[in-house]
Design a protein around this motif. Sequence first.
Motif, PDB file in Angstrom:
ATOM      1  N   SER A   1       0.828  -1.217   0.000  1.00 46.27           N
ATOM      2  CA  SER A   1       0.000   0.000   0.000  1.00 46.27           C
ATOM      3  C   SER A   1       0.853   1.254   0.000  1.00 46.27           C
ATOM      4  O   SER A   1       0.567   2.214  -0.731  1.00 46.27           O
ATOM      5  N   ALA A   2       1.907   1.267   0.797  1.00 49.57           N
ATOM      6  CA  ALA A   2       2.794   2.431   0.831  1.00 49.57           C
ATOM      7  C   ALA A   2       3.486   2.622  -0.514  1.00 49.57           C
ATOM      8  O   ALA A   2       3.648   3.752  -0.992  1.00 49.57           O
TER       9      ALA A   2
ATOM     10  N   LEU B   1       2.482  10.186  -9.935  1.00 49.41           N
ATOM     11  CA  LEU B   1       1.789  10.236 -11.220  1.00 49.41           C
ATOM     12  C   LEU B   1       0.691  11.290 -11.290  1.00 49.41           C
ATOM     13  O   LEU B   1       0.387  11.805 -12.359  1.00 49.41           O
ATOM     14  N   ILE B   2       0.063  11.569 -10.158  1.00 47.85           N
ATOM     15  CA  ILE B   2      -1.087  12.479 -10.154  1.00 47.85           C
ATOM     16  C   ILE B   2      -0.666  13.827  -9.591  1.00 47.85           C
ATOM     17  O   ILE B   2      -0.323  13.936  -8.423  1.00 47.85           O
TER      18      ILE B   2
ATOM     19  N   LEU C   1      -7.060   5.815  -3.345  1.00 44.13           N
ATOM     20  CA  LEU C   1      -5.984   6.797  -3.467  1.00 44.13           C
ATOM     21  C   LEU C   1      -6.210   7.760  -4.629  1.00 44.13           C
ATOM     22  O   LEU C   1      -5.960   8.957  -4.499  1.00 44.13           O
ATOM     23  N   ILE C   2      -6.692   7.243  -5.735  1.00 43.03           N
ATOM     24  CA  ILE C   2      -6.953   8.107  -6.889  1.00 43.03           C
ATOM     25  C   ILE C   2      -8.006   9.141  -6.513  1.00 43.03           C
ATOM     26  O   ILE C   2      -7.869  10.329  -6.823  1.00 43.03           O
ATOM     27  N   GLY C   3      -9.039   8.720  -5.808  1.00 45.11           N
ATOM     28  CA  GLY C   3     -10.068   9.659  -5.339  1.00 45.11           C
ATOM     29  C   GLY C   3      -9.504  10.696  -4.393  1.00 45.11           C
ATOM     30  O   GLY C   3      -9.813  11.881  -4.489  1.00 45.11           O
TER      31      GLY C   3
ATOM     32  N   ILE D   1      -5.691   8.077 -14.694  1.00 44.92           N
ATOM     33  CA  ILE D   1      -5.019   6.824 -14.347  1.00 44.92           C
ATOM     34  C   ILE D   1      -5.922   5.673 -14.778  1.00 44.92           C
ATOM     35  O   ILE D   1      -7.107   5.661 -14.462  1.00 44.92           O
ATOM     36  N   MET D   2      -5.347   4.726 -15.507  1.00 40.69           N
ATOM     37  CA  MET D   2      -6.087   3.511 -15.861  1.00 40.69           C
ATOM     38  C   MET D   2      -5.678   2.419 -14.882  1.00 40.69           C
ATOM     39  O   MET D   2      -4.492   2.217 -14.630  1.00 40.69           O
TER      40      MET D   2
END
Length: 113
Positions: A77-78, A87-88, A108-110, A95-96
Motif C-alpha cells: 500500500s505504501a 503520477l497524479i 488513493l486516486i479519489g 489513471i487507468m
Amino acid sequence: CDFPAEFGIDNPAVTSAFPEDVVVRAREMRASMPSGTGAYTNSQGILEFRQDIADYITDRDEHVAYPANIFLTNGASAGIEMVLNGLISDDKDAIMIPIPQYPIYSALIGRLG
C-alpha cells in the motif's frame, strides 16, 4: 541489530538458539547498517538489501534485476501510494487501473484528485 552485544547476535549462546547460517546472515545485515536501525537510510532502502533482492529476482526470473531499480517500502500500500503520488499532480491527470482491482487504487486516486 540494536541490542547490546551480550543480548544480540554476538551473544556466545546465539548459535544454540539459531542455526549458524542465520547468525552469519544477521551479522551481514547488521554490518550493512553501521548507524543501526534507528537512522535514516537511502530513500530507496539499504543498498545491500536491494542487492540481495535483485540477485534473488535475477536467479528466479532469469532476467537481470538492478538494485538501483528497486525501492523498498513498508508494504504494498505504501509503495502504491508513492507511485500514485508521483503520477497524479492535478485533477486533469488520468489513471487507468485493472479490473478487478486492488481497492487502494480507487481510494488513493479519489483522494489525490
